[in-house]
Design a protein around this motif. Structure first.
Motif, PDB file in Angstrom:
ATOM      1  N   VAL A  79       1.502  -4.857  -8.893  1.00  0.00           N
ATOM      2  CA  VAL A  79       0.329  -4.068  -8.506  1.00  0.00           C
ATOM      3  C   VAL A  79       0.740  -2.953  -7.561  1.00  0.00           C
ATOM      4  N   LEU A  80       0.308  -1.741  -7.891  1.00  0.00           N
ATOM      5  CA  LEU A  80       0.458  -0.591  -7.001  1.00  0.00           C
ATOM      6  C   LEU A  80      -0.937  -0.194  -6.543  1.00  0.00           C
ATOM      7  N   VAL A  81      -1.181  -0.247  -5.248  1.00  0.00           N
ATOM      8  CA  VAL A  81      -2.488   0.123  -4.705  1.00  0.00           C
ATOM      9  C   VAL A  81      -2.532   1.632  -4.485  1.00  0.00           C
ATOM     10  N   LEU A  82      -3.587   2.250  -4.987  1.00  0.00           N
ATOM     11  CA  LEU A  82      -3.825   3.678  -4.806  1.00  0.00           C
ATOM     12  C   LEU A  82      -5.203   3.806  -4.168  1.00  0.00           C
ATOM     13  N   SER A  83      -5.238   4.177  -2.888  1.00  0.00           N
ATOM     14  CA  SER A  83      -6.482   4.057  -2.145  1.00  0.00           C
ATOM     15  C   SER A  83      -6.824   5.304  -1.344  1.00  0.00           C
ATOM     16  N   MET A  84      -8.125   5.491  -1.124  1.00  0.00           N
ATOM     17  CA  MET A  84      -8.596   6.566  -0.256  1.00  0.00           C
ATOM     18  C   MET A  84      -8.371   6.237   1.212  1.00  0.00           C
ATOM     19  N   TYR A  85      -8.131   4.952   1.505  1.00  0.00           N
ATOM     20  CA  TYR A  85      -7.953   4.539   2.884  1.00  0.00           C
ATOM     21  C   TYR A  85      -6.548   4.875   3.376  1.00  0.00           C
ATOM     22  N   PRO A  86      -6.404   5.261   4.646  1.00  0.00           N
ATOM     23  CA  PRO A  86      -5.094   5.660   5.165  1.00  0.00           C
ATOM     24  C   PRO A  86      -4.105   4.501   5.201  1.00  0.00           C
ATOM     25  N   GLU A  87      -2.854   4.865   5.105  1.00  0.00           N
ATOM     26  CA  GLU A  87      -1.790   3.860   5.064  1.00  0.00           C
ATOM     27  C   GLU A  87      -1.776   2.981   6.306  1.00  0.00           C
ATOM     28  N   GLN A  88      -2.055   3.570   7.479  1.00  0.00           N
ATOM     29  CA  GLN A  88      -1.977   2.786   8.705  1.00  0.00           C
ATOM     30  C   GLN A  88      -3.014   1.679   8.763  1.00  0.00           C
ATOM     31  N   GLN A  89      -4.034   1.775   7.896  1.00  0.00           N
ATOM     32  CA  GLN A  89      -5.068   0.751   7.915  1.00  0.00           C
ATOM     33  C   GLN A  89      -4.829  -0.334   6.875  1.00  0.00           C
ATOM     34  N   TYR A  90      -4.375   0.026   5.684  1.00  0.00           N
ATOM     35  CA  TYR A  90      -4.374  -0.961   4.609  1.00  0.00           C
ATOM     36  C   TYR A  90      -3.044  -1.180   3.891  1.00  0.00           C
ATOM     37  N   ALA A  91      -2.017  -0.444   4.256  1.00  0.00           N
ATOM     38  CA  ALA A  91      -0.728  -0.674   3.600  1.00  0.00           C
ATOM     39  C   ALA A  91      -0.237  -2.102   3.846  1.00  0.00           C
ATOM     40  N   GLU A 148      -8.507   0.159  12.823  1.00  0.00           N
ATOM     41  CA  GLU A 148      -7.470   0.109  11.789  1.00  0.00           C
ATOM     42  C   GLU A 148      -7.075  -1.325  11.460  1.00  0.00           C
ATOM     43  N   ARG A 149      -7.607  -2.290  12.230  1.00  0.00           N
ATOM     44  CA  ARG A 149      -7.308  -3.696  11.987  1.00  0.00           C
ATOM     45  C   ARG A 149      -8.461  -4.414  11.273  1.00  0.00           C
ATOM     46  N   LEU A 150      -9.511  -3.669  10.956  1.00  0.00           N
ATOM     47  CA  LEU A 150     -10.616  -4.256  10.210  1.00  0.00           C
ATOM     48  C   LEU A 150     -10.184  -4.559   8.786  1.00  0.00           C
ATOM     49  N   SER A 151     -10.801  -5.573   8.202  1.00  0.00           N
ATOM     50  CA  SER A 151     -10.564  -5.842   6.785  1.00  0.00           C
ATOM     51  C   SER A 151     -11.239  -4.759   5.950  1.00  0.00           C
ATOM     52  N   VAL A 152     -10.928  -4.744   4.657  1.00  0.00           N
ATOM     53  CA  VAL A 152     -11.540  -3.757   3.768  1.00  0.00           C
ATOM     54  C   VAL A 152     -13.050  -3.858   3.821  1.00  0.00           C
ATOM     55  N   ARG A 153     -13.573  -5.072   3.684  1.00  0.00           N
ATOM     56  CA  ARG A 153     -15.017  -5.264   3.667  1.00  0.00           C
ATOM     57  C   ARG A 153     -15.633  -4.876   5.009  1.00  0.00           C
ATOM     58  N   GLU A 154     -14.975  -5.239   6.092  1.00  0.00           N
ATOM     59  CA  GLU A 154     -15.479  -4.877   7.410  1.00  0.00           C
ATOM     60  C   GLU A 154     -15.516  -3.359   7.585  1.00  0.00           C
ATOM     61  N   HIS A 155     -14.489  -2.690   7.098  1.00  0.00           N
ATOM     62  CA  HIS A 155     -14.458  -1.232   7.206  1.00  0.00           C
ATOM     63  C   HIS A 155     -15.607  -0.607   6.411  1.00  0.00           C
ATOM     64  N   GLN A 156     -15.855  -1.123   5.205  1.00  0.00           N
ATOM     65  CA  GLN A 156     -16.944  -0.604   4.381  1.00  0.00           C
ATOM     66  C   GLN A 156     -18.291  -0.801   5.080  1.00  0.00           C
TER      67      GLN A 156
END
Length: 211
Positions: A79-91, A148-156
Motif C-alpha cells: 500500500v502506498l498512501v497518497l494523502s492531502m494531509y501533511p507528512e508530519q501528521q500522518y506519515a 499533528e498527533r491527532l488520529s485521522v478521525r480526530e483530525h476530521q
C-alpha cells in the motif's frame, strides 16, 4: 508486465486525473477503483493487485482503518498512501499501520510514479522529510505539535467542530453515532489542552489551521 493498481479515493475527479497520468505509463495499469474502504476490501478479496494507492480521508472508515483490516485479513498487497494531509501528521501512523510508503497529494507526478514502482517492487518509499520525521519519532524525539498527533478521525472531527458543525451533523457526515463523535471530541480537547469548542477554534486560528 504492468503493475496492477487499485485506486482508492472518494473523489471521482481526482481518480480521473490519475488515470490520465497513468495512460502514458506502459508498466502501470489501474485495474480497480473504489471510493470507500468497504468496496476496496471487497475488491482485494476477489481480485489480485500489485499495489493499492490509498487516500487516508474516505467516507465512513478511513484509509488507516482499511490498512488495519488488510492486516487482519492477511492481505499482503503493498500500500502506498497518497494523502492531502501533511507528512508530519500522518506519515508515521500510515507506516505503523502497514503502509509501504507515504506521499502528499501535492507531490510531483514523477515522484508519484517513482514511488509506485518502488513500493510495487517491495521497497519502502518516503520523502526525505517523512523519513527524517519517522526516524526522529522512533528514536523518542517526537517534536510534532499537539494537533499533528491527532488520529485521522480526530483530525476530521476537529475540522468540522471548528467550522461550527453540531455533533449530530458530524455523525451524519461521517456515518458514525453522536455518542462516538462526542467521545472523539473529548479526546481532541484533551490532546490539544483546550476546554471548549471556542478554545478549540482559537487554537486552530493560532496554529494557522483555519483562515
Amino acid at each position: 508486465m504492468s503493475i496492477r493498481l487499485l485506486l482508492v479515493d472518494d473523489h471521482t475527479i481526482f481518480r480521473s486525473g490519475l488515470k490520465r497520468l497513468f495512460q502514458d505509463e506502459p508498466d502501470i495499469a489501474i485495474t480497480g477503483e473504489a471510493a470507500n474502504a468497504g468496496d476496496a476490501l471487497g475488491l482485494l478479496r476477489r481480485q489480485a493487485f500489485d499495489l493499492v494507492l490509498l487516500d487516508i480521508s474516505l467516507a465512513g472508515r478511513s484509509g488507516l482503518e482499511l490498512l488495519a483490516s488488510l492486516r487482519a485479513d492477511g492481505l499482503g498487497t503493498p500500500v502506498l498512501v497518497l494523502s492531502m494531509y501533511p507528512e508530519q501528521q500522518y506519515a508515521l501512523p500510515a507506516i505503523q499501520a502497514g503502509a509501504m510508503g507515504y506521499l502528499p497529494k501535492d507531490a510531483e507526478p514523477d515522484e508519484l510514479l517513482r514511488a509506485i514502482r518502488r513500493v510495487a517492487g517491495g521497497a519502502q518509499y518516503l520523502s526525505a522529510q517523512a523519513a527524517a520525521l519517522v526516524r526522529q519519532v522512533l528514536q523518542g524525539d517526537d517534536q510534532r505539535l499537539p494537533h499533528e498527533r491527532l488520529s485521522v478521525r480526530e483530525h476530521q472531527i476537529m475540522q468540522m467542530l471548528v467550522k461550527g458543525m453540531s455533533l449530530t451533523d458530524i455523525g451524519l457526515e461521517m456515518m458514525i453515532s453522536v455518542k462516538t463523535v462526542s467521545t472523539h471530541r473529548g479526546h481532541i480537547l484533551d490532546k490539544l489542552g483546550v476546554g471548549s469548542n471556542a478554545e478549540l477554534v482559537l487554537y486552530a486560528v493560532r496554529q494557522g489551521l483555519v483562515s
